[in-house]
Write an enzyme that holds these catalytic residues in place. Sequence first.
Site, PDB file in Angstrom:
ATOM      1  N   LYS A  50      -9.474  41.869  51.953  1.00 16.28           N
ATOM      2  CA  LYS A  50      -9.703  41.300  53.287  1.00 16.28           C
ATOM      3  C   LYS A  50      -8.485  41.535  54.161  1.00 16.28           C
ATOM      4  O   LYS A  50      -8.598  41.937  55.322  1.00 16.28           O
ATOM      5  CB  LYS A  50      -9.993  39.790  53.180  1.00 16.28           C
ATOM      6  CG  LYS A  50     -11.379  39.493  52.629  1.00 16.28           C
ATOM      7  CD  LYS A  50     -11.555  38.024  52.240  1.00 16.28           C
ATOM      8  CE  LYS A  50     -12.898  37.843  51.539  1.00 16.28           C
ATOM      9  NZ  LYS A  50     -13.098  36.520  50.966  1.00 16.28           N
ATOM     10  N   GLN A  94     -10.140  30.971  50.359  1.00 16.46           N
ATOM     11  CA  GLN A  94     -10.818  31.720  49.305  1.00 16.46           C
ATOM     12  C   GLN A  94     -11.316  30.780  48.202  1.00 16.46           C
ATOM     13  O   GLN A  94     -10.561  29.965  47.685  1.00 16.46           O
ATOM     14  CB  GLN A  94      -9.851  32.770  48.714  1.00 16.46           C
ATOM     15  CG  GLN A  94     -10.479  33.673  47.674  1.00 16.46           C
ATOM     16  CD  GLN A  94     -11.557  34.589  48.242  1.00 16.46           C
ATOM     17  OE1 GLN A  94     -11.434  35.133  49.328  1.00 16.46           O
ATOM     18  NE2 GLN A  94     -12.651  34.728  47.503  1.00 16.46           N
ATOM     19  N   ASP A 117     -15.758  31.898  57.896  1.00 12.31           N
ATOM     20  CA  ASP A 117     -16.667  31.984  56.743  1.00 12.31           C
ATOM     21  C   ASP A 117     -18.024  31.351  57.081  1.00 12.31           C
ATOM     22  O   ASP A 117     -18.994  31.540  56.356  1.00 12.31           O
ATOM     23  CB  ASP A 117     -16.057  31.246  55.538  1.00 12.31           C
ATOM     24  CG  ASP A 117     -15.669  32.196  54.413  1.00 12.31           C
ATOM     25  OD1 ASP A 117     -16.124  33.360  54.446  1.00 12.31           O
ATOM     26  OD2 ASP A 117     -14.916  31.769  53.519  1.00 12.31           O
TER      27      ASP A 117
END
Length: 282
Positions: A50, A94, A117
Amino acid sequence: MTARILNGKAVAAALRAQLAAQVAVLPYRPGLAVVLVGEEAASAVYVRNKDRAAREAGFAAQTIRLSAAVTQGELLATIAALNTDPAVDGILVQLPLPPHLTPRAVLEAVDPAKDVDGFHPVNAGRLQEGTALLAPCTPRGVMKLLEQAGVSLSGARAVVLGRSAIVGKPVAAMLLAANATVTIAHSRTRDLAAECRRADVLVAAVGQPELVRGDWVAEGATVIDVGINRLADGRLVGDCATAECAARAGAITPVPGGVGPMTIACLLENTLLAAQARRGVA
Ligand code: NAP
């Protein structure tokens, strides 16, 4: 029939290039902060990918690495600082988190305007309403692949296998918003194969290696395989038995190289959207 292969790698590369071109002419660099707790190998790889993709596309990326022993309070304080940092447009924590931490509380601590997200309940609710700016990245990737493949969704029968909050439920909401008739199947569904056979569009997100067999797929259907499963022999397979399914499907995503690469590209797109929205640009 032999299915057309939907090349997510190529679609994702094109989207990343388009985002890089948009970012290149901005008077600022959209900022993405990724929080990694602990040193779980798979998470570390995802975070590195990412970070690299964001930098390559001209974003200001930073990874905040916290010890696996971090307390809930310390993690929440880190998120609070990112929420008020004007250079940060997108925050991603994460998952999974170490077991002593509460993921729900952590995700709810992220400012919904920076929730790239799309996991905050405010954004999940807006997705159901049809008003979400920031929606989960993997489901967005699924929808973009369908769009790119020219699959007509209005009136189509869509079956989503799996009802997780990060894939199954949001992708079902997006398919519904695109006017498909949506069935969500899961571990208690009575006859999974029969449900799948009814699908014009089948999205598999169950985390069960090659659960979907060729005879579960209707002739000419579009199959989107979200699954990423590592077998004991090291092979990476999806939730669908690709060769069998491809013999009946009209189009199918490979694993790897299908949905996977779309997720990061959509994360960057969400970060750009968040950056523009925070600056009052629609
Ligand atoms: P998850 O949270 O474990 O959810 C799995 C869902 O599948 C649950 O709703 C579960 O049903 C259902 N299920 C499990 N076994 C089943 C079975 N035998 N028959 C029918 N339904 C079954 O998984 P997830 O996070 O949604 O991820 C799903 C897959 O996508 C995984 O392989 C994951 O690695 C992959 N993934 C890929 C990406 C990407 O970037 N490509 C991103 C996220 C996830 P119940 O609700 O009844 O338990």
